[in-house]
Enzyme design. Structure first.
Site, short mmCIF file in Angstrom:
data_model
loop_
_atom_site.label_atom_id
_atom_site.label_comp_id
_atom_site.label_asym_id
_atom_site.label_seq_id
_atom_site.Cartn_x
_atom_site.Cartn_y
_atom_site.Cartn_z
N ASN A 440 1.09 0.56 6.28
CA ASN A 440 1.52 0.19 4.92
C ASN A 440 2.95 0.65 4.69
O ASN A 440 3.30 1.79 4.99
CB ASN A 440 0.63 0.87 3.88
CG ASN A 440 -0.83 0.79 4.21
OD1 ASN A 440 -1.36 -0.28 4.36
ND2 ASN A 440 -1.46 1.94 4.40
N GLU A 472 3.32 3.34 14.34
CA GLU A 472 3.35 2.94 12.93
C GLU A 472 4.77 2.86 12.38
O GLU A 472 5.08 2.01 11.56
CB GLU A 472 2.51 3.90 12.07
CG GLU A 472 1.05 4.04 12.50
CD GLU A 472 0.33 2.71 12.66
OE1 GLU A 472 0.67 1.76 11.94
OE2 GLU A 472 -0.55 2.63 13.53
#
Ligand SMILES: [Zn+2]
Length: 1034
Positions: A440, A472
């Site tokens: 995210n 990530e």
């Protein structure tokens, strides 16, 4: 997203390549589709047009490399063409431009440049002239009936399904129409952590792209309590919302057209339960130091669960900005993608946090918010505030992640030449989290085991954290800044994140030995990709079911994707790969892409003298499933090479249609170790010949195994390589040695070499000292050991054990049990000892018991080196008292990496009652978190006592398992694979087939099921073929 079951990913089937993709057809503008670009003509709702592929189209020529791309023209107004989003058009025909596939959603981004503006003006002039010409074209061109066409068929009247209230739902496709584009979302969320419910208000400002009578968006498990709609000054406080549940869509229908260019606002109030699964807006809990239960709420939206938290256009190409407000109780904090700007205490005593509006357009799956009682550590680096959040009692385990994230953020800022675009970056450890981590934007969420590590932890534990953080963080560019247009090109996100994960660690943390891991990952991808059930890296965009989207998260998308990028980088001249990627990031920042956009960016920076364009070469790798086998034959100075698909099959299918452009690299006996020895050419045809000096004794192809292919050297070639290694092991690099071992086992599975030849090569292994080749040999032999072990009555297991001890016994016994600093030595030691103790080698068992005793008598203050914990605990867990002590330690320890190893030890028990207990405890949740069930199942399945048990358990509890883990998810892929991959008999094949076909809608169609069936057949086939030889040679 990072998959937590790295070694257990399953692969997929279906060849969805369309030959039409290779056709060189001119780019075209379909005026029927884009009527809004030509005001004054009757406008159709473009979503309703039944297209006649590639007929009655107008060609817009003369734009050189920036010719219009039909699909983009479909969805963008001529205004946007000018100076905005024009760079997109440099893309060549993409797979999704096939008229038979889903329509892409609009790209709503601006990527202007001077050149673009000039070209834009040119296009404007051109389009105006076209419009004038078209004024005189018969009107029928733009009506639904259209002009008569050769081979035209009657347009099909759309049939609409019924909505939940029985009224017709105004849309009949699983994807959303492109007529409406969300611009901004205002989200208000009020979770109640006592009642486990939440209420929400979503205000969506949107723009009408084409005249339309409907607005369709996603919503799942939300009860809409009120809907208001405003277009211009015209406001309706209560409008009817229709819902079609099978596709998780809601819709508004209008009597009059909403006109292209209009802005409108939809406000939806709704309520829902916080989810009990791991997706959407879900609740989670943990016990704090005092044993009290603490509740929190977090989100996991990728791939298609944002719609479970707020109504939205939940497809990656519908990028928009988000302004988020969360109401919470004062004792919690809330977090979201952006920094908090304001906190207001409401009259109710609750507190409302308002977050800054996102400064970038983003896809819905990247939105995130959390309400919890976390604490954090923080630092500032390159204008970004970086924080790591955890539950308060684990705060001291956050420092390594913070340090690593800062270092990697600087590395990526530099190497991508585009700065991380947000003001803050939070990394949050969530106690209950299914994936390894989720990227995210600005609020990366992790499993605790993927983020938290003590300072005194072993380098191997830290390596895991560094890997996940690196993955990530790379997504913040590859995935978040530039996003794949649809899930069929997920590899553009995950292949890149995986590639950069290894590459950044190899560069910035050389002590972590990420190169060995990357090699192993590539071998793993090949195992999946050699089955008929595999799929191309870039699949057809027709993929729409949530199952099929979930199944894209597999080792083909991740590891094969990364392997292809590595192959390309090592083929191009130094620096060119990075230059091309910087171009790609700059061309498409804020936008969505398809695979060809990447190849085109890389082709644009290519030097003219290179023969093969990046596009030509790479399309043969991303649009085809599988990979090639290259067979070498060397006579005198004449070398002939032949390529064919490497396809493992038990039914003699030969596939000769596929051809790859293979960057073949090779070294020979006169120069074979240093990178400067490497020679290269691109093999484009079925066969190739090359001339080498007559004095060359042997060749080794695929230097350092950077190419995604397997090499067969023929009997004589293999013998020469074996002899060369017996004489001097350092004639080849450790990765080349590991690759020889990998390749010969793969060829044995393919039936091209006999098991005797495999053992023949392994004669050299007594001289081997390096981690990569030793681990590869051990893991290949363990696989065969496991197959033999699960077929009692063959009397071959003990002979296999003797063979392993004869070849690895010395190196096993020479391992020490003290702290070890080198990650590579730790990796080697833990896998050697794991196998040694598992096979009952006395030295190993004694060493493990001694460490375990010290650990218990010192009341756990005498630490066990992190890389040895699993083996030590696994030995201890085989006794009754050891198992109970460990179970008690499991519930007490807050140390996540240790906790996971204790769990694996508990699950390795050979006691039937305990196996039954641990499987059901994993499913129940509580003592063992349900997120760990796939790990428990795979560990249990490995043991002799557990493998049938776990299969029965999965069959009996299937419905409950898929309630927690969605069908198609990598958890389910892992569960299917670990419970079936050791079967090798017809009885088991029938049973597995029977069970899955009885499931129907509950998973029968999964690709992992096909993979499981193929694997069992191959195991059976291999055993039938090789048992006589194994009997003879072991
Ligand atoms: Zn990822």
């Amino acid at each position: 997203m990072e998959d937590p079951f790295d070694s257990e990913r399953a692969s997929l089937p279906r060849n969805m390549i369309e030959n039409s993709m290779f056709e060189e057809e001119p780019d075209v503008v379909d005026l029927a589709k884009d009527s809004t670009a030509f005001p004054g003509f009757p406008a159709l709702d473009p979503d309703e047009v039944v297209y006649e592929p590639r007929s009655s189209r107008l060609l817009v020529r003369g734009l050189g490399e920036n010719e219009l791309d039909e699909e983009e023209e479909d969805y963008e107004s001529s205004a946007r063409l000018l100076g905005m989003g024009f760079m997109n058009r440099s893309s060549a025909r993409s797979p999704s431009s096939s008229p038979y596939t889903r329509q892409p959603s609009p790209r709503s981004c601006s990527c202007p440049s001077a050149r673009v503006l000039v070209l834009g003006v040119f296009v404007l002039v051109l389009l105006s002239s076209l419009a004038m010409v078209l004024y005189f074209v018969p009107g029928c061109t733009f009506t639904k009936d259209g002009c008569p066409k050769a081979n035209s068929s009657t347009p099909i009247e759309p049939v609409y399904p019924n909505s939940s209230t029985g009224e017709p739902f105004p849309w009949n496709e699983p994807w959303l129409p492109a007529s409406v584009q969300p611009v901004t979302y205002d989200l208000f969320l009020t979770p109640n952590l006592t009642s486990m419910t939440f209420t929400g208000r979503t205000i969506i400002s949107m723009k009408i792209n084409h005249d339309t009578k409907r607005i369709v968006l996603h919503s799942s498990d939300l009860t809409i309590t009120n809907a208001a709609f405003q277009v211009g000054k015209d406001k309706h406080d209560k409008v009817k919302v229709l819902e079609y549940k099978p596709w998780q869509q809601i819709a508004l229908s209008f009597q009059e057209d909403l006109k292209a260019g209009q802005l409108c606002v939809l406000t939806l109030d709704y309520k829902a339960n916080l989810s009990n699964t791991y997706e959407g807006f879900y609740n989670s809990s943990y016990n704090d130091m005092t044993g009290a239960k603490r509740i929190l709420a977090a989100t996991q939206f990728e791939p298609q669960a944002a719609r479970k938290a707020f109504p939205c256009f939940d497809e990656p190409a519908f990028k928009a900005t988000f302004l988020i407000r969360i109401t919470r109780e004062p004792e919690y904090i809330s977090l979201s993608n952006m920094p908090k700007v304001k906190t207001t205490t409401l009259p109710s005593g609750l507190v409302e946090d308002e977050f800054k509006k996102t400064s970038v357009n983003m896809s819905t799956y990247l939105v995130a918010f959390i309400v919890a009682n976390f604490t954090s550590v923080n630092t500032n680096i390159s204008n970004t505030s970086v924080s790591v959040y955890s539950v308060p009692e684990k705060r001291e385990h956050t420092h390594y992640a913070l340090e690593t994230a800062c270092k990697l953020l600087q590395f990526y800022n530099k190497v991508f030449d585009v700065d991380y675009p947000l003001e803050k970056l939070d990394l949050v450890a969530i106690p209950d989290f299914l994936a390894g981590a989720m990227e995210n934007w600005g609020l990366i969420t992790f499993r605790e085991t993927s983020l938290l590590v003590g300072n005194q932890s072993s380098p191997l534990d830290k390596q895991l954290i560094a890997n996940v953080v690196a993955h990530e963080l790379a997504h913040q560019w590859f995935g978040n800044l530039v996003t794949m247009r649809w899930w069929n090109d997920l590899w553009l996100n995950e292949g890149f994140a995986t590639y950069w994960q290894y590459w950044s660690l190899m560069t910035e943390f050389p002590q972590l030995d990420a190169g060995d891991d990357f090699l192993e990952a590539r071998f793993m991808a090949m195992a999946k990709d050699s089955l008929n059930s595999t799929h191309p890296v870039s699949v057809s965009p027709q993929l729409t079911s949530s199952e099929a989207v979930s199944e894209m998260f597999d080792s083909i998308t991740y590891e094969k994707g990364a392997a292809l990028l590595l192959m390309l980088n090592s083929t191009l001249p130094e620096g060119q790969f990075r230059k091309g990627l910087i171009k790609y990031l700059n061309n498409y920042r804020g936008c969505n892409t398809v695979t060809d956009d990447l190849w085109n960016s890389l082709t644009q920076v290519q030097v003219v003298s290179q023969q093969d364009s990046v596009s030509d070469m790479m399309r043969t790798w991303t649009l085809e499933k599988g990979f090639p086998l290259v067979t070498v034959n060397c006579t005198g100075g004449q070398v002939t090479l032949k390529q064919e698909p490497f396809l493992l099959t038990s039914d003699n299918i030969t596939d000769t249609s596929r051809l790859w452009h293979i960057p073949v690299t090779y070294v020979n006996d006169s120069c074979s170790y240093e990178p400067s020895c490497r020679q290269m050419f691109v093999m484009r045809n079925k066969t190739a010949t090359l001339k080498v000096s007559d004095s060359v004794k042997w060749l080794k192809l695929n230097y350092m195994n950077t190419g995604f292919y397997i090499v067969h050297y023929g009997d004589e070639g293999w013998n020469q390589l074996r002899d060369a290694l017996m004489a001097n092991i350092t004639v080849l690099t450790p990765h080349d040695r590991a690759a020889l071992i990998h390749n010969i086992f793969a060829l044995s599975r393919l039936g091209r070499v006999s098991f005797r030849q495999v053992l023949n090569l392994l004669k050299y292994i007594a001289k081997e000292t390096e981690t990569a080749p030793l681990k590869e040999a051990l893991s290949q032999l363990s696989y065969i050991y496991n197959l033999l072990d699960k077929r009692p009555g063959l009397q071959l297991v003990s002979r296999m054990k003797t063979y392993i001890f004869n070849h690895f016994g010395t190196v096993m016994d020479s391992q020490h049990w003290e702290e070890e600093d080198s990650v590579s030595k730790q990796e080697l030691r833990s896998s050697l000892l794991q196998v040694a103790c598992n096979l009952g080698r006395t030295n190993c068992i004694d060493g493990a018991n001694a460490l375990y005793d010290e650990w218990t008598t010192s009341n756990h203050t005498r630490l066990i080196p992190g890389d040895l914990q699993r083996v030590v605990f696994s030995v201890a867990a085989q006794t009754e008292s050891g198992w109970h002590t460990l179970l008690e330690a499991y519930s007490r320890t807050t140390y996540d990496s240790e906790k996971r190893k204790i769990l694996q030890a508990l699950a390795s028990t050979q006691d039937a009652r305990r196996i039954a207990w641990i499987l059901s405890a994993g499913l129940e949740g509580g003592i063992i978190q349900t997120q760990e069930l796939p790990l428990v199942i795979s560990t249990v399945s490995n043991g002799f006592a557990g493998h049938l048990f776990s299969w029965n358990f999965v069959k009996e509890n299937w419905d409950r398992i898929i309630e927690k883990f969605p069908v198609g998810s990598y958890s389910i892929q892992s569960i299917i694979k670990s419970t079936t991959s050791q079967f090798s008999t017809q009885t088991h094949l029938d049973e597995v087939q029977g069970f899955f076909s009885s499931l129907k809608q509950r998973g029968a169609q999964m690709r992992s099921v096909q993979e499981a069936l193929e694997t069992i057949k191959l195991n059976q086939h291999w055993m039938d073929r090789n048992l006589p030889e194994i009997r003879q040679w072991l």
